[in-house]
Design a protein around this motif. Structure first.
Motif, PDB file in Angstrom:
ATOM      1  N   THR A  64       4.554  -2.097  -9.812  1.00  0.00           N
ATOM      2  CA  THR A  64       3.995  -1.362  -8.675  1.00  0.00           C
ATOM      3  C   THR A  64       3.485  -2.348  -7.632  1.00  0.00           C
ATOM      4  N   LEU A  81      13.168  -2.051  -4.511  1.00  0.00           N
ATOM      5  CA  LEU A  81      12.026  -1.459  -3.819  1.00  0.00           C
ATOM      6  C   LEU A  81      12.074  -1.864  -2.360  1.00  0.00           C
ATOM      7  N   LEU A  83       9.803  -1.206   0.991  1.00  0.00           N
ATOM      8  CA  LEU A  83       8.675  -0.698   1.771  1.00  0.00           C
ATOM      9  C   LEU A  83       8.655  -1.425   3.108  1.00  0.00           C
ATOM     10  N   LYS A  90       0.698   1.421   1.575  1.00  0.00           N
ATOM     11  CA  LYS A  90       1.615   2.303   0.863  1.00  0.00           C
ATOM     12  C   LYS A  90       1.861   1.740  -0.522  1.00  0.00           C
ATOM     13  N   GLU A  91       2.364   2.616  -1.396  1.00  0.00           N
ATOM     14  CA  GLU A  91       2.685   2.197  -2.758  1.00  0.00           C
ATOM     15  C   GLU A  91       4.145   2.464  -3.046  1.00  0.00           C
ATOM     16  N   GLY A  92       4.754   1.529  -3.757  1.00  0.00           N
ATOM     17  CA  GLY A  92       6.113   1.695  -4.243  1.00  0.00           C
ATOM     18  C   GLY A  92       6.165   1.262  -5.695  1.00  0.00           C
TER      19      GLY A  92
END
Length: 142
Positions: A64, A81, A83, A90-92
């Motif tokens: 994460t 991922l 972003l 923000k979270e990915g």
């Protein structure tokens, strides 16, 4: 380039989850690189971070990232991922089991993970990594 060490700490102890978190992520000093940028901000913003590691894929693993700017992570040379763009925090999440086929990875294999981060905001620098991958080996991408 400025070589730094990013230490992930098992949090909480014995949990099998490793974390690095900073709401003041400035890995280089104000006198390094281009110095205080942009002028008047008092900090060295507008930098990039690059990490290359190898890990053994075992089932049930996740990675994460939470942060306020660009983050791209490639696993086995495939985008895992994205972003990208300037944004608030923000979270990915990379769920290796759910993404295994797309990433071309199988349990028991060793794989390259390439992490690219660009800090472009000039008001905050947030950077959090959390994972249950217990062992990363620094590596040189080929």
């Amino acid at each position: 380039a400025f070589e730094q060490t990013l230490v992930l700490t098992e949090t909480p102890a014995g949990s099998g989850t490793y974390k690095y978190a900073s709401n003041e992520f400035f890995p280089i000093g104000n006198d390094q690189g281009f110095g205080i940028t942009p002028p008047g901000q008092g900090r060295n913003f507008l930098f990039t971070t690059e990490v290359h590691v190898t890990f053994e894929y075992v089932g049930g693993k996740k990675f994460t990232f939470r942060g306020d700017d660009d983050m791209w992570i490639f696993v086995n040379r495939k985008l895992a991922l994205d972003l990208g763009s300037m944004h608030d925090q923000k979270e990915g999440v990379i769920d290796f089991d759910a993404q295994a086929a797309d990433l071309g990875i199988v349990v028991g294999g060793a794989y390259q993970m390439d992490i690219f981060h660009a800090e472009r905001h000039t008001s905050a620098s947030n950077f959090t990594i959390e994972t249950n991958i217990a062992c990363f080996t620094p590596s040189i991408p080929r």
